[in-house]
Design a protein around this motif. Sequence first.
Motif, short mmCIF file in Angstrom:
data_model
loop_
_atom_site.label_atom_id
_atom_site.label_comp_id
_atom_site.label_asym_id
_atom_site.label_seq_id
_atom_site.Cartn_x
_atom_site.Cartn_y
_atom_site.Cartn_z
N LEU A 295 -3.75 61.01 -112.27
CA LEU A 295 -5.17 60.83 -111.97
C LEU A 295 -6.01 61.96 -112.53
CD1 LEU A 295 -7.48 59.37 -110.57
CD2 LEU A 295 -6.88 60.58 -108.45
N SER A 337 -8.43 54.80 -107.74
CA SER A 337 -7.29 55.73 -107.67
C SER A 337 -7.66 56.98 -106.89
CB SER A 337 -6.82 56.11 -109.08
OG SER A 337 -6.31 54.97 -109.75
N THR A 340 -7.69 56.15 -103.22
CA THR A 340 -6.31 56.05 -102.71
C THR A 340 -5.70 57.44 -102.51
OG1 THR A 340 -6.02 53.92 -103.82
CG2 THR A 340 -4.03 55.11 -103.19
N GLU A 341 -5.90 58.29 -103.50
CA GLU A 341 -5.36 59.66 -103.41
C GLU A 341 -6.00 60.43 -102.27
OE1 GLU A 341 -3.07 63.03 -104.37
OE2 GLU A 341 -2.86 60.89 -104.84
#
Length: 409
Positions: A295, A337, A340-341
């Motif tokens: 990421l 992303s 989510t992280e």
Amino acid sequence: MSSDPWGRVDETGTVYVRTADGEQVVGSWQAGSPEEALAYFERKYEGLVVEIGLLEKRVQTTDLSAKDAQVAIDHIREQVDAHHAVGDLQALRERLDKLVATVESRREERKQQRAKQSDEARRAKEDLVTEAEQLAQSDQWRAAGERLRALVDTWKGLPRLDRKSDDELWHRFSHARSAFSKRRKAHFAQLDAQREEARRVKERLVSEAEALSGSTDWGPTAARYRELMAEWKAAGRAQREHEDDLWNRFRGAQDVFFAARSSVFAERDAEQTENLKLKEELAEEAEKLLPIGDLKAARAAFRSINERWEAIGHVPRDARPKVEGRMHAVERAIQESEETEWRRTNPEARARAAGLTGQLQGAVDKLKGQIEQARAQGNSARAEKLERELEGRQALLDQALKGLQEFGG
């Protein structure tokens, strides 16, 4: 003494002619024999016969007037009545009487013919007057003018009537021609005034068109040229000697402006086409970041790509949504992303996730309302732009809701 059936000569040389009223003295003859005396006066009779024959022929075959014919008849009759010839004088009188009747008959025929010709001439002139009075109201200036001139020539070829009738008809005819000429003169005077006004208007339009020919304010100037053209058409035609020159100047000024605009637009179109090519290459480079593994590296690479993207100028309008949509899709994937992280690494994420979910839900609802409003107003372009934004927010909202579910587990 010598004699024949129509006359005799006595012993004294007196010559007689026999008539229904008895013998009449013709004259005396002392110069020769009685036979010569009779022959002389018989020749005078033959001369009268010839003279009457010639007069009869003139009456029948020439346009000898009745008056002149009667004078000639009276002259011969005097000679016959004077008994200065030997022969059938009564026969001559009868021929003269018959000739008088013929002359009278021809006089009557000519009188009737003249009356007929006069009636025909009257009708013809009345017809000319009627037509001239109708033409006097015509607006077909050239055709009516030519026809009136032809009517004048026709009038001149017709016989004259009695003075009173002829003068009355001519007065009407002349008045009709004068009325037409007056109307035509007024019409062309008005037309000249209109054309002069058109010339002044077009001179002004030409001056403005020439002043605008060097403008680089493309949109407003092109719009103003369209307005000038509408004003030009509404102004009407100027005088022939000015119209073509004014039009050439007016059109020439427009041509200068539009040629310059076309040149600039062609350069701009070429530049935007090149910009599109560069942005498509960057979109392709961004799409290679998917699916996202690292990421942090993906975020740094996308930032670099986006900086280069912003440095590129405009692209053609119809190609813009597609190429920008490709970049937005990559950007949304990176954002997902990140979310989510964030949820995975932040122990206090639940509360924030809940708050974020509420904010995103409010933003989605607001965007939906704005889209409905834009469509109701017929603003399709704004609605499409908002829908693309909605797609991104909806994706974030879906991700946030998924995160909440994970925290709930």
